[in-house]
Design a protein around this motif. Structure first.
Motif, PDB file in Angstrom:
ATOM      1  N   SER A 119       0.903  -1.211   0.102  1.00  0.00           N
ATOM      2  CA  SER A 119      -0.090  -0.044  -0.173  1.00  0.00           C
ATOM      3  C   SER A 119       0.793   1.304  -0.067  1.00  0.00           C
ATOM      4  CB  SER A 119      -0.872   0.031   1.170  1.00  0.00           C
ATOM      5  OG  SER A 119      -1.587   1.154   1.554  1.00  0.00           O
ATOM      6  N   ASN A 155      -1.893  -1.932   5.609  1.00  0.00           N
ATOM      7  CA  ASN A 155      -2.790  -3.058   4.897  1.00  0.00           C
ATOM      8  C   ASN A 155      -2.134  -3.672   3.949  1.00  0.00           C
ATOM      9  OD1 ASN A 155      -4.703  -2.037   6.876  1.00  0.00           O
ATOM     10  ND2 ASN A 155      -5.722  -0.948   5.699  1.00  0.00           N
ATOM     11  N   HIS A 156      -0.929  -3.996   3.842  1.00  0.00           N
ATOM     12  CA  HIS A 156      -0.406  -4.743   2.752  1.00  0.00           C
ATOM     13  C   HIS A 156      -0.794  -6.290   2.878  1.00  0.00           C
ATOM     14  CE1 HIS A 156       2.589  -1.427   2.628  1.00  0.00           C
ATOM     15  NE2 HIS A 156       2.999  -1.657   3.944  1.00  0.00           N
ATOM     16  N   ARG A 200      -8.349  -3.788   1.378  1.00  0.00           N
ATOM     17  CA  ARG A 200      -7.817  -2.837   0.122  1.00  0.00           C
ATOM     18  C   ARG A 200      -8.939  -2.783  -0.810  1.00  0.00           C
ATOM     19  NH1 ARG A 200      -2.306  -3.356  -0.034  1.00  0.00           N
ATOM     20  NH2 ARG A 200      -2.519  -2.106  -1.834  1.00  0.00           N
ATOM     21  N   ASP A 206      -7.667  -2.096  -4.504  1.00  0.00           N
ATOM     22  CA  ASP A 206      -7.049  -3.107  -5.290  1.00  0.00           C
ATOM     23  C   ASP A 206      -7.761  -4.404  -5.528  1.00  0.00           C
ATOM     24  OD1 ASP A 206      -4.486  -1.724  -5.626  1.00  0.00           O
ATOM     25  OD2 ASP A 206      -4.053  -2.507  -3.474  1.00  0.00           O
TER      26      ASP A 206
END
Length: 112
Positions: free
Chosen positions: A23, A28-29, A60, A63
């Motif tokens: 990110s 919040n990866h 996310r 994405d």
């Protein structure tokens, strides 16, 4: 993970996953494990929390296109014929269905 807000950080080169959605905000990866077909939330301490694909989408939403692409590519390729492939397709269908119904309700579209 522990109830406190995540502080910004960046995944390093030693992340043990094939696909990482880092990110730009530093939180919040996500990572996708190409061997198992499972999404994970990455934590700064190096741990990875397995997620239902719906959780990954909610974590996310910007994405969602990448999450769908990675998931479906895996199902059609490496996951073809594996039980996890069917589970992942069902997770995607259910999650997208819930999301679309929610957005339609918020937009005032009457239930059919």
């Amino acid at each position: 993970m522990n109830g406190r807000p995540e502080r910004p950080w960046a995944p390093g080169p030693n992340v043990p996953f094939d696909y990482v959605l880092a990110s730009p905000a530093g939180i919040n990866h996500l990572a996708f494990d190409h061997r198992t077909g499972i999404w994970h939330r990455l934590h700064e301490n190096g741990s990875a929390e397995p997620l239902h694909v719906g959780q990954a989408i909610l974590l996310r939403p910007s994405d969602v296109d990448s999450i769908l692409t990675f998931s479906m590519s895996w199902c059609l390729g490496a996951g073809h014929g594996k039980p996890r492939s069917e589970e992942l397709v069902d997770e995607l269908a259910n999650s997208i269905g819930v999301l679309v119904r929610h957005l339609a309700e918020r937009a005032g579209v009457p239930k059919a």
